[in-house]
Design a protein around this motif. Sequence first.
Motif, short mmCIF file in Angstrom:
data_model
loop_
_atom_site.label_atom_id
_atom_site.label_comp_id
_atom_site.label_asym_id
_atom_site.label_seq_id
_atom_site.Cartn_x
_atom_site.Cartn_y
_atom_site.Cartn_z
N UNK A 42 0.80 -1.23 0.00
CA UNK A 42 0.00 0.00 0.00
C UNK A 42 0.83 1.28 0.00
N UNK A 43 1.96 1.26 -0.72
CA UNK A 43 2.79 2.47 -0.83
C UNK A 43 2.67 2.97 -2.27
N UNK A 44 2.27 4.22 -2.43
CA UNK A 44 2.13 4.78 -3.78
C UNK A 44 3.08 5.97 -4.01
N UNK A 45 3.61 6.54 -2.94
CA UNK A 45 4.49 7.71 -3.08
C UNK A 45 5.78 7.46 -2.29
N UNK A 46 6.89 7.97 -2.81
CA UNK A 46 8.17 7.77 -2.14
C UNK A 46 8.14 8.34 -0.72
N UNK A 47 7.47 9.47 -0.54
CA UNK A 47 7.50 10.09 0.79
C UNK A 47 6.64 9.34 1.81
N UNK A 48 5.96 8.27 1.39
CA UNK A 48 5.25 7.42 2.36
C UNK A 48 6.18 6.37 2.98
#
Lengths: 136, 136
Positions: A42-48
Amino acid sequence: MFKLDSRLQQDTFDMGRFSLCRLLLLNDSRYTWFVLVPEREDITEIHQLSAAERALFWDESHRLSVWMTTAFAFDKLNLAALGNVVSQLHLHHVGRRVGDPAWPGPVWGHSPAVSYAEAVVNDIRQLVQRDLLAAP
Amino acid sequence: MFKLDSRLQQDTFDMGRFSLCRLLLLNDSRYTWFVLVPEREDITEIHQLSAAERALFWDESHRLSVWMTTAFAFDKLNLAALGNVVSQLHLHHVGRRVGDPAWPGPVWGHSPAVSYAEAVVNDIRQLVQRDLLAAP
């Protein structure tokens, strides 16, 4: 439980694993095109990613980038995390050559891929395993 | 002596500086589009930066990314270092909205930019200075 996006699975060959990321070869022999996918749900963005995961992520990207420039011949490396079509976080590393089909534009959505011959994929996998993933 | 590429200078507004990078706003009001440029001479690839510079580079990209998602409304962040046209290393951060002119394709080379009104640029610069660059 991490599961690779079905579109990524369909369009790539599994090359192996770093600590954080799965390493894929995109099935388009016109470019030298690898993709890193953090094996996190459930990771879609690097900053997550956490700070520790981001350090690993960029270290693995760095090792891949340096190795690509020694193992293949190209003029410019394109790095990109887009995710407009496949939302699961994945980072493209595309070796570009002056005069390649999409040059100097972006490769995404440009034209249909030209598949690899199976023997070439096996050769690249051997190089990856010996010189990149097995490195200290 | 670092000198910003003339094409980048022409297409952007200077928003200020992080420790390593100059922060630019791309002059296309259809997207939320910032660009980081490390103020280092003769660098065209991320992996040419030193380990310490890369740590700063990705930290500044992270701070920009997190701030962009709080200050603007968009659906997906696109990060990319391409450099096929402008070789000086620069990292795009593009806030994408479902249904924006290039969606879901890449923004580069898609269609002519729509310039900002000067007042809007000044508002964004004030936000950047107060909430991003002045942050601890």
